[in-house]
Design a protein around this motif. Structure first.
Motif, PDB file in Angstrom:
ATOM      1  N   PHE A   1       0.979  -1.252   0.029  1.00 39.35           N
ATOM      2  CA  PHE A   1       0.201  -0.116  -0.101  1.00 39.35           C
ATOM      3  C   PHE A   1       0.870   1.222  -0.055  1.00 39.35           C
ATOM      4  O   PHE A   1       1.059   1.963   1.172  1.00 39.35           O
ATOM      5  N   PRO A   2       1.571   1.643  -1.065  1.00 38.06           N
ATOM      6  CA  PRO A   2       2.464   2.578  -1.103  1.00 38.06           C
ATOM      7  C   PRO A   2       2.107   4.062  -0.996  1.00 38.06           C
ATOM      8  O   PRO A   2       2.969   4.654  -0.582  1.00 38.06           O
ATOM      9  N   GLU A   3       0.886   4.144  -1.059  1.00 33.53           N
ATOM     10  CA  GLU A   3       0.082   5.454  -0.770  1.00 33.53           C
ATOM     11  C   GLU A   3      -0.596   5.795   0.603  1.00 33.53           C
ATOM     12  O   GLU A   3      -0.970   6.843   0.963  1.00 33.53           O
ATOM     13  N   ALA A   4      -0.449   4.724   1.357  1.00 26.97           N
ATOM     14  CA  ALA A   4      -1.176   4.813   2.882  1.00 26.97           C
ATOM     15  C   ALA A   4      -0.071   5.027   3.922  1.00 26.97           C
ATOM     16  O   ALA A   4       1.031   4.846   3.992  1.00 26.97           O
ATOM     17  N   GLU A   5      -0.645   5.480   4.935  1.00 24.80           N
ATOM     18  CA  GLU A   5      -0.356   5.771   6.080  1.00 24.80           C
ATOM     19  C   GLU A   5      -0.698   4.608   6.804  1.00 24.80           C
ATOM     20  O   GLU A   5      -1.839   3.830   6.644  1.00 24.80           O
ATOM     21  N   ILE A   6       0.216   3.830   7.716  1.00 26.09           N
ATOM     22  CA  ILE A   6       0.188   2.597   8.365  1.00 26.09           C
ATOM     23  C   ILE A   6       0.237   2.837   9.998  1.00 26.09           C
ATOM     24  O   ILE A   6       1.117   3.540  10.311  1.00 26.09           O
ATOM     25  N   ILE A   7      -1.042   2.630  10.754  1.00 28.15           N
ATOM     26  CA  ILE A   7      -1.202   3.150  11.688  1.00 28.15           C
ATOM     27  C   ILE A   7      -1.160   1.938  12.866  1.00 28.15           C
ATOM     28  O   ILE A   7      -1.959   1.057  12.679  1.00 28.15           O
ATOM     29  N   THR A   8      -0.521   1.763  13.808  1.00 23.37           N
ATOM     30  CA  THR A   8      -0.609   0.811  15.116  1.00 23.37           C
ATOM     31  C   THR A   8       0.123   1.626  16.158  1.00 23.37           C
ATOM     32  O   THR A   8       0.589   2.564  16.249  1.00 23.37           O
ATOM     33  N   SER A   9      -0.228   0.797  17.231  1.00 23.16           N
ATOM     34  CA  SER A   9       0.334   1.376  18.572  1.00 23.16           C
ATOM     35  C   SER A   9       1.945   1.340  18.820  1.00 23.16           C
ATOM     36  O   SER A   9       2.615   0.743  18.112  1.00 23.16           O
ATOM     37  N   GLU A  10       2.401   2.297  19.258  1.00 27.72           N
ATOM     38  CA  GLU A  10       3.709   2.344  19.580  1.00 27.72           C
ATOM     39  C   GLU A  10       4.543   1.114  20.333  1.00 27.72           C
ATOM     40  O   GLU A  10       5.396   0.650  19.927  1.00 27.72           O
ATOM     41  N   VAL A  11       3.626   0.800  21.362  1.00 25.87           N
ATOM     42  CA  VAL A  11       3.994  -0.710  21.868  1.00 25.87           C
ATOM     43  C   VAL A  11       4.238  -1.751  20.949  1.00 25.87           C
ATOM     44  O   VAL A  11       5.136  -2.205  21.011  1.00 25.87           O
ATOM     45  N   GLU A  12       3.035  -1.733  20.038  1.00 25.41           N
ATOM     46  CA  GLU A  12       3.375  -2.817  19.161  1.00 25.41           C
ATOM     47  C   GLU A  12       4.477  -2.809  18.027  1.00 25.41           C
ATOM     48  O   GLU A  12       5.113  -3.535  17.764  1.00 25.41           O
ATOM     49  N   TRP A  13       4.659  -1.526  17.489  1.00 27.87           N
ATOM     50  CA  TRP A  13       5.729  -1.310  16.410  1.00 27.87           C
ATOM     51  C   TRP A  13       7.062  -1.377  17.108  1.00 27.87           C
ATOM     52  O   TRP A  13       7.929  -2.100  16.407  1.00 27.87           O
ATOM     53  N   ASN A  14       7.246  -1.175  18.381  1.00 29.44           N
ATOM     54  CA  ASN A  14       8.543  -1.520  18.974  1.00 29.44           C
ATOM     55  C   ASN A  14       8.666  -2.679  19.182  1.00 29.44           C
ATOM     56  O   ASN A  14      10.005  -3.227  19.035  1.00 29.44           O
ATOM     57  N   GLU A  15       7.870  -3.752  19.442  1.00 29.72           N
ATOM     58  CA  GLU A  15       8.097  -5.131  19.781  1.00 29.72           C
ATOM     59  C   GLU A  15       8.157  -5.587  18.550  1.00 29.72           C
ATOM     60  O   GLU A  15       8.872  -6.825  18.450  1.00 29.72           O
ATOM     61  N   MET A  16       7.337  -5.339  17.319  1.00 33.30           N
ATOM     62  CA  MET A  16       7.716  -5.705  16.110  1.00 33.30           C
ATOM     63  C   MET A  16       9.152  -5.656  15.397  1.00 33.30           C
ATOM     64  O   MET A  16       9.567  -6.706  15.217  1.00 33.30           O
ATOM     65  N   ARG A  17       9.697  -4.563  15.948  1.00 32.12           N
ATOM     66  CA  ARG A  17      11.118  -4.437  15.527  1.00 32.12           C
ATOM     67  C   ARG A  17      12.203  -5.121  16.267  1.00 32.12           C
ATOM     68  O   ARG A  17      13.437  -5.072  16.066  1.00 32.12           O
ATOM     69  N   GLN A  18      11.762  -5.218  17.789  1.00 33.03           N
ATOM     70  CA  GLN A  18      12.790  -6.045  18.749  1.00 33.03           C
ATOM     71  C   GLN A  18      11.893  -7.140  19.238  1.00 33.03           C
ATOM     72  O   GLN A  18      11.692  -6.719  20.733  1.00 33.03           O
ATOM     73  N   PRO A  19      11.577  -8.095  18.809  1.00 35.88           N
ATOM     74  CA  PRO A  19      10.701  -9.092  19.379  1.00 35.88           C
ATOM     75  C   PRO A  19      11.513  -9.810  20.462  1.00 35.88           C
ATOM     76  O   PRO A  19      12.705  -9.756  20.601  1.00 35.88           O
ATOM     77  N   ASN A  20      10.703 -10.481  21.501  1.00 36.04           N
ATOM     78  CA  ASN A  20      11.408 -11.264  22.522  1.00 36.04           C
ATOM     79  C   ASN A  20      11.640 -12.730  21.981  1.00 36.04           C
ATOM     80  O   ASN A  20      11.171 -12.911  20.854  1.00 36.04           O
ATOM     81  N   LEU A  21      12.110 -13.740  22.942  1.00 27.27           N
ATOM     82  CA  LEU A  21      12.456 -14.992  22.389  1.00 27.27           C
ATOM     83  C   LEU A  21      10.982 -15.472  21.894  1.00 27.27           C
ATOM     84  O   LEU A  21      11.135 -16.634  21.009  1.00 27.27           O
ATOM     85  N   ARG A  22       9.838 -15.283  22.591  1.00 23.13           N
ATOM     86  CA  ARG A  22       8.550 -15.924  22.440  1.00 23.13           C
ATOM     87  C   ARG A  22       7.994 -15.028  21.176  1.00 23.13           C
ATOM     88  O   ARG A  22       7.428 -15.915  20.185  1.00 23.13           O
ATOM     89  N   SER A  23       8.053 -14.008  21.008  1.00 18.95           N
ATOM     90  CA  SER A  23       7.326 -13.145  20.068  1.00 18.95           C
ATOM     91  C   SER A  23       8.020 -13.245  18.554  1.00 18.95           C
ATOM     92  O   SER A  23       7.312 -12.826  17.604  1.00 18.95           O
ATOM     93  N   ALA A  24       9.192 -13.592  18.664  1.00 14.50           N
ATOM     94  CA  ALA A  24      10.222 -13.572  17.422  1.00 14.50           C
ATOM     95  C   ALA A  24       9.362 -14.578  16.289  1.00 14.50           C
ATOM     96  O   ALA A  24       9.749 -14.394  15.213  1.00 14.50           O
ATOM     97  N   ASN A  25       8.652 -15.539  16.918  1.00 13.44           N
ATOM     98  CA  ASN A  25       7.968 -16.401  16.014  1.00 13.44           C
ATOM     99  C   ASN A  25       6.734 -15.836  15.066  1.00 13.44           C
ATOM    100  O   ASN A  25       6.258 -16.076  14.000  1.00 13.44           O
ATOM    101  N   THR A  26       6.220 -14.699  15.720  1.00 13.37           N
ATOM    102  CA  THR A  26       5.242 -14.134  14.787  1.00 13.37           C
ATOM    103  C   THR A  26       5.383 -12.604  14.391  1.00 13.37           C
ATOM    104  O   THR A  26       4.802 -12.204  13.543  1.00 13.37           O
ATOM    105  N   TYR A  27       6.569 -11.926  14.838  1.00 12.29           N
ATOM    106  CA  TYR A  27       6.857 -10.731  14.218  1.00 12.29           C
ATOM    107  C   TYR A  27       8.057 -10.898  13.558  1.00 12.29           C
ATOM    108  O   TYR A  27       9.192 -11.042  13.690  1.00 12.29           O
TER     109      TYR A  27
END
Length: 283
Positions: free
Chosen positions: A132-158
């Motif tokens: 979606f090259p023309e779109a803003e993508i909105i998510t929570s700050e907490v979610e975005w931070n974990e997406m980029r730095q997942p923990n041992l458990r969440s690395a399987n899904t982010y």
């Protein structure tokens, strides 16, 4: 495609793919004889879970709620383990509406687990680019931070391939963000630390998109939460809060994952008073 008009908002369900996950994991500690009365299960103890983005059109703006499972994102092992029997047909869905992915103004990400976020990027020859090259993508700050730095458990899904090509398009918020009059995305936590719901109110008409704190109609009971939830007690409290809120207002509840219903409206006692069923069809 199924549609629903709620005040000045029009919702249309697109085809984003399907997974089949273990029913026990999807209903957590709830005994199998109970949850199988609420939601169909196959002989492998799997339940069908759609991953169908919702096109939300309000005030001449086009929003997309989550992005589907995308195409070409899964290994053979993942296809087998996640029961991915169908990948995204988002382009075909939009084409039927006279639209393309460039017509989406804002993508609202309830959270960034792979089954919601794989559709954010796509293969262009040998390179992953924004869907979606023309779109803003909105998510929570907490979610975005974990997406980029997942923990041992969440690395399987982010997954890195779902965020790197779109990082310049992402806009975050903390507690809640009003997008248009009556339309909000609200941070709840629960399923993931950064999980969000979406609420729209227009006079007496409203819908609540509970995302994965109520992924299907079978999860209506506030105590029925997922084994996948990172913070299940938060899920219970947030679900109870927003179910009571919606019951008092006869709100529609809309679904991304439900294979049988697109939306259900409940009365003040939590009884079903209206519904939009999902129709099974092929392109």
């Amino acid at each position: 495609m199924e549609t629903l008009q709620v005040g000045r908002a029009r919702l249309t369900w697109l085809q984003g793919g399907v997974t089949h996950l273990d029913g026990g994991a999807m209903f957590g500690v709830v005994p199998r004889p109970l949850w199988t009365k609420k939601y169909p299960v196959n002989d492998k103890n799997q339940i069908e879970l759609r991953s169908d983005p919702v096109l939300l059109e309000v005030d001449d703006r086009r929003f997309l709620i989550d992005s589907g499972v995308g195409n070409g994102k899964f290994s053979e092992k993942q296809i087998r383990n996640f029961g991915v029997l169908e990948e995204s047909k988002l382009d075909e869905s939009l084409e039927k509406l006279g639209l393309t992915t460039t017509d989406i103004d804002i993508v609202l990400m309830t959270h960034l687990h792979f089954d919601h976020a794989c559709g954010l990027t796509r293969w262009q020859e040998d390179e992953l680019v924004s869907t979606f090259p023309e779109a803003e993508i909105i998510t929570s700050e907490v979610e975005w931070n974990e997406m980029r730095q997942p923990n041992l458990r969440s690395a399987n899904t982010y997954w890195e391939e779902n965020w790197k090509p779109i990082e310049t398009q992402v806009h975050t918020f903390q507690e809640e963000k009003e997008l248009l009059p009556g339309l909000k995305i609200i941070h709840t936590g629960g399923h993931s630390d950064g999980h969000c719901i979406i609420i729209f109110e227009d006079g007496e008409e409203q819908f609540i998109h509970m995302a994965d704190i109520m992924p299907t109609h079978g999860h209506q009971n506030p105590l029925w939460v997922l084994a996948y939830d990172d913070y299940p007690v938060t899920s219970v409290h947030e679900k109870q809060k927003w179910m009571n809120y919606g019951y008092e207002r006869n709100a529609w509840y809309t679904f991304y994952h439900d294979a049988h219903y697109r939306a259900i409206k409940f009365d003040q006692d939590g009884n079903r008073i209206d519904e939009v069923k999902r129709h099974r069809y092929a392109y």
